[in-house]
Design a protein around this motif. Sequence first.
Motif, PDB file in Angstrom:
ATOM      1  N   VAL A 160      36.857-144.797 -33.751  1.00 21.84           N
ATOM      2  CA  VAL A 160      37.019-143.497 -33.102  1.00 21.84           C
ATOM      3  C   VAL A 160      37.269-143.699 -31.609  1.00 21.84           C
ATOM      4  O   VAL A 160      36.536-144.431 -30.949  1.00 21.84           O
ATOM      5  CB  VAL A 160      35.764-142.618 -33.290  1.00 21.84           C
ATOM      6  CG1 VAL A 160      35.975-141.263 -32.643  1.00 21.84           C
ATOM      7  CG2 VAL A 160      35.442-142.452 -34.767  1.00 21.84           C
ATOM      8  N   VAL A 161      38.325-143.090 -31.089  1.00 17.82           N
ATOM      9  CA  VAL A 161      38.544-143.094 -29.640  1.00 17.82           C
ATOM     10  C   VAL A 161      38.589-141.655 -29.163  1.00 17.82           C
ATOM     11  O   VAL A 161      38.640-140.729 -29.966  1.00 17.82           O
ATOM     12  CB  VAL A 161      39.842-143.837 -29.237  1.00 17.82           C
ATOM     13  CG1 VAL A 161      39.764-145.300 -29.610  1.00 17.82           C
ATOM     14  CG2 VAL A 161      41.050-143.181 -29.855  1.00 17.82           C
ATOM     15  N   ASN A 162      38.587-141.452 -27.863  1.00 17.21           N
ATOM     16  CA  ASN A 162      38.446-140.094 -27.345  1.00 17.21           C
ATOM     17  C   ASN A 162      39.683-139.222 -27.469  1.00 17.21           C
ATOM     18  O   ASN A 162      39.592-138.041 -27.690  1.00 17.21           O
ATOM     19  CB  ASN A 162      38.029-140.138 -25.878  1.00 17.21           C
ATOM     20  CG  ASN A 162      36.524-140.134 -25.734  1.00 17.21           C
ATOM     21  OD1 ASN A 162      35.829-139.567 -26.567  1.00 17.21           O
ATOM     22  ND2 ASN A 162      36.018-140.772 -24.708  1.00 17.21           N
TER      23      ASN A 162
ATOM     24  N   ARG B 247      31.952-124.447 -36.961  1.00 16.32           N
ATOM     25  CA  ARG B 247      32.648-125.418 -36.141  1.00 16.32           C
ATOM     26  C   ARG B 247      31.714-126.260 -35.260  1.00 16.32           C
ATOM     27  O   ARG B 247      31.681-127.487 -35.368  1.00 16.32           O
ATOM     28  CB  ARG B 247      33.635-124.640 -35.269  1.00 16.32           C
ATOM     29  CG  ARG B 247      34.596-125.465 -34.513  1.00 16.32           C
ATOM     30  CD  ARG B 247      35.589-124.532 -33.844  1.00 16.32           C
ATOM     31  NE  ARG B 247      36.416-125.243 -32.918  1.00 16.32           N
ATOM     32  CZ  ARG B 247      36.133-125.376 -31.630  1.00 16.32           C
ATOM     33  NH1 ARG B 247      35.045-124.823 -31.152  1.00 16.32           N
ATOM     34  NH2 ARG B 247      36.939-126.057 -30.854  1.00 16.32           N
ATOM     35  N   ASP B 248      30.953-125.582 -34.402  1.00 15.41           N
ATOM     36  CA  ASP B 248      30.115-126.311 -33.445  1.00 15.41           C
ATOM     37  C   ASP B 248      29.096-127.203 -34.141  1.00 15.41           C
ATOM     38  O   ASP B 248      28.870-128.338 -33.742  1.00 15.41           O
ATOM     39  CB  ASP B 248      29.398-125.323 -32.518  1.00 15.41           C
ATOM     40  CG  ASP B 248      30.391-124.571 -31.639  1.00 15.41           C
ATOM     41  OD1 ASP B 248      31.603-124.825 -31.798  1.00 15.41           O
ATOM     42  OD2 ASP B 248      29.954-123.742 -30.832  1.00 15.41           O
TER      43      ASP B 248
ATOM     44  N   ASN C  24      38.014-138.517 -31.517  1.00 16.31           N
ATOM     45  CA  ASN C  24      36.711-137.867 -31.416  1.00 16.31           C
ATOM     46  C   ASN C  24      36.846-136.364 -31.696  1.00 16.31           C
ATOM     47  O   ASN C  24      37.564-135.664 -30.992  1.00 16.31           O
ATOM     48  CB  ASN C  24      36.194-138.109 -29.987  1.00 16.31           C
ATOM     49  CG  ASN C  24      34.766-137.650 -29.794  1.00 16.31           C
ATOM     50  OD1 ASN C  24      34.209-136.975 -30.656  1.00 16.31           O
ATOM     51  ND2 ASN C  24      34.184-138.020 -28.672  1.00 16.31           N
TER      52      ASN C  24
ATOM     53  N   LEU D   8      29.269-141.436 -34.522  1.00 18.47           N
ATOM     54  CA  LEU D   8      29.276-142.133 -33.235  1.00 18.47           C
ATOM     55  C   LEU D   8      28.013-142.936 -32.986  1.00 18.47           C
ATOM     56  O   LEU D   8      27.984-143.784 -32.111  1.00 18.47           O
ATOM     57  CB  LEU D   8      29.484-141.125 -32.097  1.00 18.47           C
ATOM     58  CG  LEU D   8      30.807-140.376 -32.130  1.00 18.47           C
ATOM     59  CD1 LEU D   8      30.921-139.461 -30.943  1.00 18.47           C
ATOM     60  CD2 LEU D   8      31.979-141.339 -32.175  1.00 18.47           C
ATOM     61  N   LYS D   9      26.933-142.620 -33.723  1.00 18.37           N
ATOM     62  CA  LYS D   9      25.696-143.323 -33.377  1.00 18.37           C
ATOM     63  C   LYS D   9      25.424-144.523 -34.256  1.00 18.37           C
ATOM     64  O   LYS D   9      25.987-144.660 -35.301  1.00 18.37           O
ATOM     65  CB  LYS D   9      24.526-142.345 -33.414  1.00 18.37           C
ATOM     66  CG  LYS D   9      24.480-141.660 -32.062  1.00 18.37           C
ATOM     67  CD  LYS D   9      23.574-140.479 -31.999  1.00 18.37           C
ATOM     68  CE  LYS D   9      23.922-139.691 -30.761  1.00 18.37           C
ATOM     69  NZ  LYS D   9      23.563-138.299 -30.892  1.00 18.37           N
TER      70      LYS D   9
ATOM     71  N   ALA E 180      34.920-134.079 -31.089  1.00 20.10           N
ATOM     72  CA  ALA E 180      34.365-133.249 -30.027  1.00 20.10           C
ATOM     73  C   ALA E 180      35.309-133.112 -28.842  1.00 20.10           C
ATOM     74  O   ALA E 180      35.194-132.186 -28.058  1.00 20.10           O
ATOM     75  CB  ALA E 180      33.037-133.827 -29.564  1.00 20.10           C
ATOM     76  N   THR E 181      36.254-134.035 -28.688  1.00 21.42           N
ATOM     77  CA  THR E 181      37.082-133.982 -27.485  1.00 21.42           C
ATOM     78  C   THR E 181      38.573-133.895 -27.781  1.00 21.42           C
ATOM     79  O   THR E 181      39.383-133.837 -26.870  1.00 21.42           O
ATOM     80  CB  THR E 181      36.866-135.233 -26.613  1.00 21.42           C
ATOM     81  OG1 THR E 181      37.074-136.391 -27.413  1.00 21.42           O
ATOM     82  CG2 THR E 181      35.470-135.270 -26.028  1.00 21.42           C
TER      83      THR E 181
ATOM     84  N   ILE F  87      30.770-130.277 -35.679  1.00 22.44           N
ATOM     85  CA  ILE F  87      31.094-131.294 -34.679  1.00 22.44           C
ATOM     86  C   ILE F  87      29.830-132.076 -34.305  1.00 22.44           C
ATOM     87  O   ILE F  87      29.823-133.306 -34.211  1.00 22.44           O
ATOM     88  CB  ILE F  87      31.711-130.658 -33.422  1.00 22.44           C
ATOM     89  CG1 ILE F  87      33.085-130.057 -33.752  1.00 22.44           C
ATOM     90  CG2 ILE F  87      31.849-131.681 -32.297  1.00 22.44           C
ATOM     91  CD1 ILE F  87      33.729-129.309 -32.621  1.00 22.44           C
ATOM     92  N   LYS F  88      28.747-131.344 -34.116  1.00 22.11           N
ATOM     93  CA  LYS F  88      27.476-132.001 -33.757  1.00 22.11           C
ATOM     94  C   LYS F  88      27.054-132.987 -34.835  1.00 22.11           C
ATOM     95  O   LYS F  88      26.691-134.127 -34.573  1.00 22.11           O
ATOM     96  CB  LYS F  88      26.394-130.927 -33.585  1.00 22.11           C
ATOM     97  CG  LYS F  88      25.858-130.895 -32.165  1.00 22.11           C
ATOM     98  CD  LYS F  88      24.617-130.091 -32.038  1.00 22.11           C
ATOM     99  CE  LYS F  88      23.783-130.782 -30.975  1.00 22.11           C
ATOM    100  NZ  LYS F  88      23.122-129.900 -30.101  1.00 22.11           N
TER     101      LYS F  88
ATOM    102  N   ARG G 136      37.520-116.663 -33.382  1.00 19.15           N
ATOM    103  CA  ARG G 136      36.887-116.479 -32.072  1.00 19.15           C
ATOM    104  C   ARG G 136      37.668-115.438 -31.255  1.00 19.15           C
ATOM    105  O   ARG G 136      37.083-114.543 -30.650  1.00 19.15           O
ATOM    106  CB  ARG G 136      36.835-117.806 -31.317  1.00 19.15           C
ATOM    107  CG  ARG G 136      36.034-117.705 -30.041  1.00 19.15           C
ATOM    108  CD  ARG G 136      36.129-118.956 -29.207  1.00 19.15           C
ATOM    109  NE  ARG G 136      35.306-120.037 -29.723  1.00 19.15           N
ATOM    110  CZ  ARG G 136      35.293-121.273 -29.194  1.00 19.15           C
ATOM    111  NH1 ARG G 136      36.069-121.555 -28.172  1.00 19.15           N
ATOM    112  NH2 ARG G 136      34.534-122.202 -29.701  1.00 19.15           N
TER     113      ARG G 136
END
Lengths: 549, 359
Positions: free
Chosen positions: B213-215, B346-347, B176, B358-359, B178-179, B350-351, B101
């Motif tokens: 999973v935690v943040n 990457r993005d 997580n 997570l769902k 994502a975070t 993660i999605k 990037r």
Amino acid sequence: MALPLVFFALFFAYPVVEIVGRGVKDGGQWQLGRFGAVLSDPDILHVLWFTLWQAAASTVLTLVVALPGAYVFARFDFPGKQLLRAAVAVPFVLPTVVVGAAFLALVGRGGLLDELWGVRLDTSVWAILLAHVFFNYAVVVRTVGGLWAQLDPRQEEAARVLGAGRFAAWRKVTLPALGPAVAAAALMVFLFTFTSFGVVQILGGPTFSTLEVEIYRQTADFLDLPTAAVLTVIQFAAVLGLLALHAWTVRRRESTLRLVDASLTTRRPHGPGQWALLWGTLAVIAVLLVLPLAVLVERSFAGPDGYGLAFYETLRSAASADSTFAVAPLDALWNSLAYGAAATAIALLVGGLAAAALTRSRPEPGTSGRTPAITRLLRGFDGLLMLPLGVSAVTVGFGFLISLDKPPLDLRSSWWLVPLAQALVGVPFVVRTMLPVLRSVDSRLREAAAVLGASPWQVWREVDLPMVRRALLIAAGFAFAVSLGEFGATVFIARPDQPTLPVAVTRLLSRAGEFNYGQAMALSTILMVVCAAALLALERLPIDHSGEF
Amino acid sequence: MSTTSRITAAALAAAAGMTALAGCGSSGTSGSADAKTVTLVSHDSFNASKSVLAAFEKESGYKVKMIKGGDAGEAVNKAILSKDNPQGDVFFGIDNALLSRGLNAGLFTPYKAQGLDSVPADLQLDKDAHRVTPLDYGDICVNYDRAYFTEHKLTPPQSFDDLLKPQYKGLLVTENSATSSPGLAFQLGTIASHGEAGWSDYWKKLKANGVEVVNSWEQAYNERFSGSAAGKGKGDKPLVVSYASSPPAEVMGKTPAPKEAPTGVATGTCFRQIEFGGLLKGAKNEKGGKALLDFLLSKKFQEDMPLQMFVNPARKDAKVPELFTRYGATIDKPATLAPETINKNRDQWIKQWSSLVLK
């Protein structure tokens, strides 16, 4: 009026418009189609819905828990009251990472509740709601209680003499008078919880996300400015809607109040009902506010060889250590205090001028007043001052970075960047705390003074100032507390290497090892004590009683 | 009146200060324009010994100014956003996950730093263009609580596949993707080991085996992990995604020094993070920037790094402190992915991970 406008245009509107503009414009072309794309994403809609309902629930819960507290602090006299009033504001200054740790120690695995009853609330929405009450209790107690203490109880008594029942008298006399303050407090709590970031991140678990968290992720993790811009605009619109609603309720309710000195309205509680109320409030404060703080203090003393000062001592030796990581607690404390003092001064100046201008702008009863257009404009300005509370810190931070980068305003590595950013968050408090009081001042007093030949400045000094002195102190306390604990803006903007206490705590927490954790707890304890001491000092400032009272 | 006049006076003083500030800004002497100052832009984790920095300042004649811009990802994004008018001269701390990037954005001016010959080839991901210089590396791996596994007479897991075994059911907590950057690194590790086709299957099984999973790393390590001293052993997960340098950190400050660290590293679960530095394009003090980059790769600074930032020096001839050699783990075959591959996917990874786990 000019100064607040320039301040907001320069340090808020300009940076935010720049960063949002980068997102929604592509080669000079507006890309409005992106709104549709983002708004039709079910994940985003889910985030929006969660943001909204948790904020509403948090606000209601906070009001239910804190309004009795506001009454107790306003009307009752009891030993240790000042200390307690300072203590309930402490959560306000603690960085969310620290609060997160404290709450997890209470409601998480192996926490107090878990050991006692096997109750675990972490990663549930209850942990989020409770933490929001913990953070915002002081907002209600201070904004509502500040006015309540100055309401003349004789008005309610008069109504009762005239035959109204206790509740009817309260509903017809006190409630309308308190209305604007309650609405202001509710609005602030809603804004804070609507834009909740740290609490949701730490306590909520990965399935919960607010709009603010999403904006942060899109900006700081993905550098997806278009999506972040769309989300920022949505958050903006929501906040504007909220402010409009608030302005509408306030306009219907505002009345000129008879204010008296707070010391005249408080008394020792009498009768079992009042004692029960007092003890109930104290119990709530003990469980909800003091217990989590006590856990932090306990951890700061729980050294490797039992209780003692081990962590505090390593903090002291770290001060002389040969590392840029080790921050001397005194240095961090000094940084925090210096930033806080500068931010408070800016917030009071900008917020005070804005509040005064807004009071003047109201058409006086019996006169033709100003033209409707100007009144509307000023109302818009009123709302504008609240916007920084509703706009994500990462948006403001990144906006600063790309907009304030040329002389004469290359502030990106200037010392002033931090207090300026903190003042942005402090101004709304100043305005919100002072407006209800300023507006309740009988305008005939001002007119009389003017007729007698006083200049506008003299009118402000002789009429308004004595009435708002208390509100001014409360506002200063808030602005200072916000700056001491302010973390969002301070981490999002590039800064010279002068960490504040919250920044130092967060750095320590991000490393493994017993001593780093213990030192973080010790520093948090120091932050708590300093904050309580500062607030206590503010409460103790001499208020002279030679005026009208 | 005394109170309020004091407040007013303070406010007026502040206003005066602001005016003065605008004044000095216009004279155009912000830090890095000054040829005597060199400005280092970095993330919050950057640390160095004061004496080591002072030695550089004395030798080179430059004063070092530091600007720290949030966590690693945030700092890189800020640098990209301000690339037309950079905040400083040298950037430290762009890692292999974000390298492409930064390179695609044209952040850096090529410069071959002195001492690059001493850096192993597998760290030199930009070895032909020299836009960035590898400065340190670290591994993200599953850590285990020794006491738990001794007590339960269980061998700790060693590989990604081990984590799927029934005896480790419900023992692992991770972050997580994502975070949290360690969370993402662990996910990238599973992608490197199980392939772009197989990783989602791996995670389905991991989920079935009770991964939590935690943040944030703070929550996973300080609160959930039973082996961290910070949590006083109250956490209930004996396996956590953390750093290979976490065990030495657990020992730090302990007297007397224990025989081994209370925690260990599952060496087959590591993903390697390499951090780079580079001369920012448009740097106002390019000469100073080059000197600073040389210094960052010098033996003196490299040997200072481990205890300051808990990473390994990029130079193979830099001595690593005893704390690391004694309590740390050496990872021979870490998982890696090409920066371009990470950047491209990457993005979307993660999605996909979020909706899967997570769902």
